[in-house]
Scaffold this motif. Structure first.
Motif, PDB file in Angstrom:
ATOM      1  N   ARG A  29       0.828  -1.207   0.000  1.00 53.20           N
ATOM      2  CA  ARG A  29       0.000   0.000   0.000  1.00 53.20           C
ATOM      3  C   ARG A  29       0.865   1.262   0.000  1.00 53.20           C
ATOM      4  O   ARG A  29       1.855   1.332   0.729  1.00 53.20           O
ATOM      5  CB  ARG A  29      -0.913   0.030   1.217  1.00 53.20           C
ATOM      6  CG  ARG A  29      -1.963  -1.078   1.227  1.00 53.20           C
ATOM      7  CD  ARG A  29      -2.902  -0.912   2.408  1.00 53.20           C
ATOM      8  NE  ARG A  29      -3.641   0.332   2.309  1.00 53.20           N
ATOM      9  CZ  ARG A  29      -4.831   0.458   1.718  1.00 53.20           C
ATOM     10  NH1 ARG A  29      -5.412  -0.591   1.194  1.00 53.20           N
ATOM     11  NH2 ARG A  29      -5.432   1.619   1.668  1.00 53.20           N
ATOM     12  N   ASP A  31      -0.286   4.241   1.043  1.00 47.82           N
ATOM     13  CA  ASP A  31      -0.607   5.002   2.256  1.00 47.82           C
ATOM     14  C   ASP A  31      -0.135   4.333   3.546  1.00 47.82           C
ATOM     15  O   ASP A  31      -0.192   4.940   4.612  1.00 47.82           O
ATOM     16  CB  ASP A  31      -2.114   5.304   2.332  1.00 47.82           C
ATOM     17  CG  ASP A  31      -2.985   4.057   2.367  1.00 47.82           C
ATOM     18  OD1 ASP A  31      -2.458   2.930   2.238  1.00 47.82           O
ATOM     19  OD2 ASP A  31      -4.218   4.205   2.517  1.00 47.82           O
ATOM     20  N   GLY A  41     -11.232  -4.464  -2.695  1.00 39.77           N
ATOM     21  CA  GLY A  41     -11.957  -3.239  -2.975  1.00 39.77           C
ATOM     22  C   GLY A  41     -13.446  -3.413  -2.789  1.00 39.77           C
ATOM     23  O   GLY A  41     -13.977  -4.514  -2.879  1.00 39.77           O
ATOM     24  N   GLU A  57     -11.753  -4.278  -9.824  1.00 42.48           N
ATOM     25  CA  GLU A  57     -10.667  -4.018  -8.866  1.00 42.48           C
ATOM     26  C   GLU A  57      -9.336  -4.602  -9.348  1.00 42.48           C
ATOM     27  O   GLU A  57      -8.290  -3.974  -9.200  1.00 42.48           O
ATOM     28  CB  GLU A  57     -11.023  -4.557  -7.484  1.00 42.48           C
ATOM     29  CG  GLU A  57     -12.069  -3.738  -6.760  1.00 42.48           C
ATOM     30  CD  GLU A  57     -11.606  -2.349  -6.350  1.00 42.48           C
ATOM     31  OE1 GLU A  57     -10.387  -2.109  -6.244  1.00 42.48           O
ATOM     32  OE2 GLU A  57     -12.483  -1.492  -6.136  1.00 42.48           O
ATOM     33  N   GLU A  60      -8.113  -2.247 -12.043  1.00 47.92           N
ATOM     34  CA  GLU A  60      -7.681  -0.963 -11.495  1.00 47.92           C
ATOM     35  C   GLU A  60      -6.358  -1.072 -10.742  1.00 47.92           C
ATOM     36  O   GLU A  60      -5.495  -0.206 -10.867  1.00 47.92           O
ATOM     37  CB  GLU A  60      -8.744  -0.400 -10.542  1.00 47.92           C
ATOM     38  CG  GLU A  60      -9.991   0.098 -11.225  1.00 47.92           C
ATOM     39  CD  GLU A  60     -11.077   0.530 -10.255  1.00 47.92           C
ATOM     40  OE1 GLU A  60     -12.162   0.900 -10.735  1.00 47.92           O
ATOM     41  OE2 GLU A  60     -10.881   0.486  -9.016  1.00 47.92           O
ATOM     42  N   GLU A  61      -6.202  -2.114  -9.948  1.00 44.77           N
ATOM     43  CA  GLU A  61      -5.044  -2.208  -9.065  1.00 44.77           C
ATOM     44  C   GLU A  61      -3.820  -2.855  -9.695  1.00 44.77           C
ATOM     45  O   GLU A  61      -2.701  -2.601  -9.263  1.00 44.77           O
ATOM     46  CB  GLU A  61      -5.416  -2.947  -7.778  1.00 44.77           C
ATOM     47  CG  GLU A  61      -6.433  -2.185  -6.951  1.00 44.77           C
ATOM     48  CD  GLU A  61      -6.694  -2.808  -5.592  1.00 44.77           C
ATOM     49  OE1 GLU A  61      -5.849  -3.588  -5.103  1.00 44.77           O
ATOM     50  OE2 GLU A  61      -7.750  -2.506  -5.008  1.00 44.77           O
ATOM     51  N   TRP A  91      -9.488   3.628   8.703  1.00 43.06           N
ATOM     52  CA  TRP A  91     -10.241   3.696   7.447  1.00 43.06           C
ATOM     53  C   TRP A  91     -11.740   3.923   7.641  1.00 43.06           C
ATOM     54  O   TRP A  91     -12.499   3.999   6.677  1.00 43.06           O
ATOM     55  CB  TRP A  91     -10.000   2.438   6.610  1.00 43.06           C
ATOM     56  CG  TRP A  91      -8.617   2.417   6.041  1.00 43.06           C
ATOM     57  CD1 TRP A  91      -8.021   3.393   5.303  1.00 43.06           C
ATOM     58  CD2 TRP A  91      -7.653   1.389   6.178  1.00 43.06           C
ATOM     59  NE1 TRP A  91      -6.740   3.031   4.976  1.00 43.06           N
ATOM     60  CE2 TRP A  91      -6.478   1.800   5.493  1.00 43.06           C
ATOM     61  CE3 TRP A  91      -7.630   0.149   6.796  1.00 43.06           C
ATOM     62  CZ2 TRP A  91      -5.327   1.028   5.412  1.00 43.06           C
ATOM     63  CZ3 TRP A  91      -6.491  -0.623   6.729  1.00 43.06           C
ATOM     64  CH2 TRP A  91      -5.360  -0.182   6.044  1.00 43.06           C
ATOM     65  N   ARG A 122      -1.482   5.480  -7.116  1.00 43.54           N
ATOM     66  CA  ARG A 122      -2.055   6.121  -5.930  1.00 43.54           C
ATOM     67  C   ARG A 122      -2.407   5.104  -4.844  1.00 43.54           C
ATOM     68  O   ARG A 122      -2.659   5.472  -3.707  1.00 43.54           O
ATOM     69  CB  ARG A 122      -3.292   6.923  -6.310  1.00 43.54           C
ATOM     70  CG  ARG A 122      -2.952   8.070  -7.273  1.00 43.54           C
ATOM     71  CD  ARG A 122      -4.161   8.856  -7.657  1.00 43.54           C
ATOM     72  NE  ARG A 122      -4.500   9.751  -6.565  1.00 43.54           N
ATOM     73  CZ  ARG A 122      -5.645  10.377  -6.452  1.00 43.54           C
ATOM     74  NH1 ARG A 122      -6.586  10.197  -7.356  1.00 43.54           N
ATOM     75  NH2 ARG A 122      -5.887  11.182  -5.440  1.00 43.54           N
ATOM     76  N   GLU A 123      -2.427   3.812  -5.216  1.00 43.51           N
ATOM     77  CA  GLU A 123      -2.805   2.773  -4.254  1.00 43.51           C
ATOM     78  C   GLU A 123      -1.654   1.901  -3.801  1.00 43.51           C
ATOM     79  O   GLU A 123      -1.574   1.530  -2.631  1.00 43.51           O
ATOM     80  CB  GLU A 123      -3.893   1.872  -4.853  1.00 43.51           C
ATOM     81  CG  GLU A 123      -5.231   2.544  -4.988  1.00 43.51           C
ATOM     82  CD  GLU A 123      -6.328   1.552  -5.298  1.00 43.51           C
ATOM     83  OE1 GLU A 123      -6.524   0.622  -4.485  1.00 43.51           O
ATOM     84  OE2 GLU A 123      -6.975   1.690  -6.348  1.00 43.51           O
ATOM     85  N   HIS A 124      -0.776   1.528  -4.754  1.00 47.68           N
ATOM     86  CA  HIS A 124       0.271   0.558  -4.439  1.00 47.68           C
ATOM     87  C   HIS A 124       1.619   1.006  -4.989  1.00 47.68           C
ATOM     88  O   HIS A 124       1.702   1.544  -6.093  1.00 47.68           O
ATOM     89  CB  HIS A 124      -0.093  -0.828  -4.997  1.00 47.68           C
ATOM     90  CG  HIS A 124      -1.393  -1.331  -4.471  1.00 47.68           C
ATOM     91  ND1 HIS A 124      -1.563  -1.732  -3.165  1.00 47.68           N
ATOM     92  CD2 HIS A 124      -2.605  -1.470  -5.057  1.00 47.68           C
ATOM     93  CE1 HIS A 124      -2.813  -2.099  -2.978  1.00 47.68           C
ATOM     94  NE2 HIS A 124      -3.471  -1.950  -4.116  1.00 47.68           N
TER      95      HIS A 124
END
Length: 156
Positions: A29, A31, A41, A57, A60-61, A91, A122-124
């Motif tokens: 991740r 974040d 997701g 998902e 996207e990922e 979260w 932005r996620e991973h």
């Protein structure tokens, strides 16, 4: 389109992406450096099917397109496992007030080991292929680790 984001729907998918030889794809991740996981997701709408959520998902990922010649839809399997867990406090702001639990539906996706992976930046931040037991040990989420440990039962 800027503006307030709608609250997340507390129903999600967890997709264990694996090769035929039980190597598992894990994502780190952005974040939370050090937090490794499988694709996960929430549904975008209440009416979105779980299969559609999983397909979306994964694309996207990871950039992996389910339904392509390399990764047929038949390689996505619903493991008929459900996990209900308390949403981590960090979260909870993503959900409507008072929502404390999420229902996670587990899927497996068999892909060729050489499948191209393109992360959502932005996620991973990174990905790794690991033997299934090592992948389970690396996951921060207990339900993700438990699902990976079920891989031999579903991947045969």
């Amino acid at each position: 389109m800027d503006g307030p984001r709608p609250f997340k729907i507390p129903e999600s998918v967890l997709v264990i992406i694996h090769s035929a030889d039980r190597q598992v794809l894990l994502l780190e991740r952005v974040d939370r450096p050090g937090f490794w996981q499988s694709v996960t997701g929430s549904k975008d709408t209440v009416s979105e099917s779980l299969v559609d959520t999983a397909v979306r998902e994964v694309a996207e990922e990871t950039g992996i397109v389910i339904g392509s010649p390399q990764v047929p839809l038949a390689h996505l399997r619903d493991w008929n496992m459900r996990n209900v867990y308390e949403i981590y406090p960090i979260w909870r702001h993503r959900y409507a007030s008072g929502v404390m639990h999420n229902t996670e539906h587990v899927f497996g996706l068999r892909v060729p080991r050489d499948v191209s992976v393109t992360l959502a930046p932005r996620e991973h931040s990174r990905f790794e292929w690991l033997p299934w037991r090592e992948a389970a040990d690396r996951c921060f989420s207990p339900s993700n680790a438990e699902a990976i440990l079920m891989l031999p039962r579903f991947a045969s």
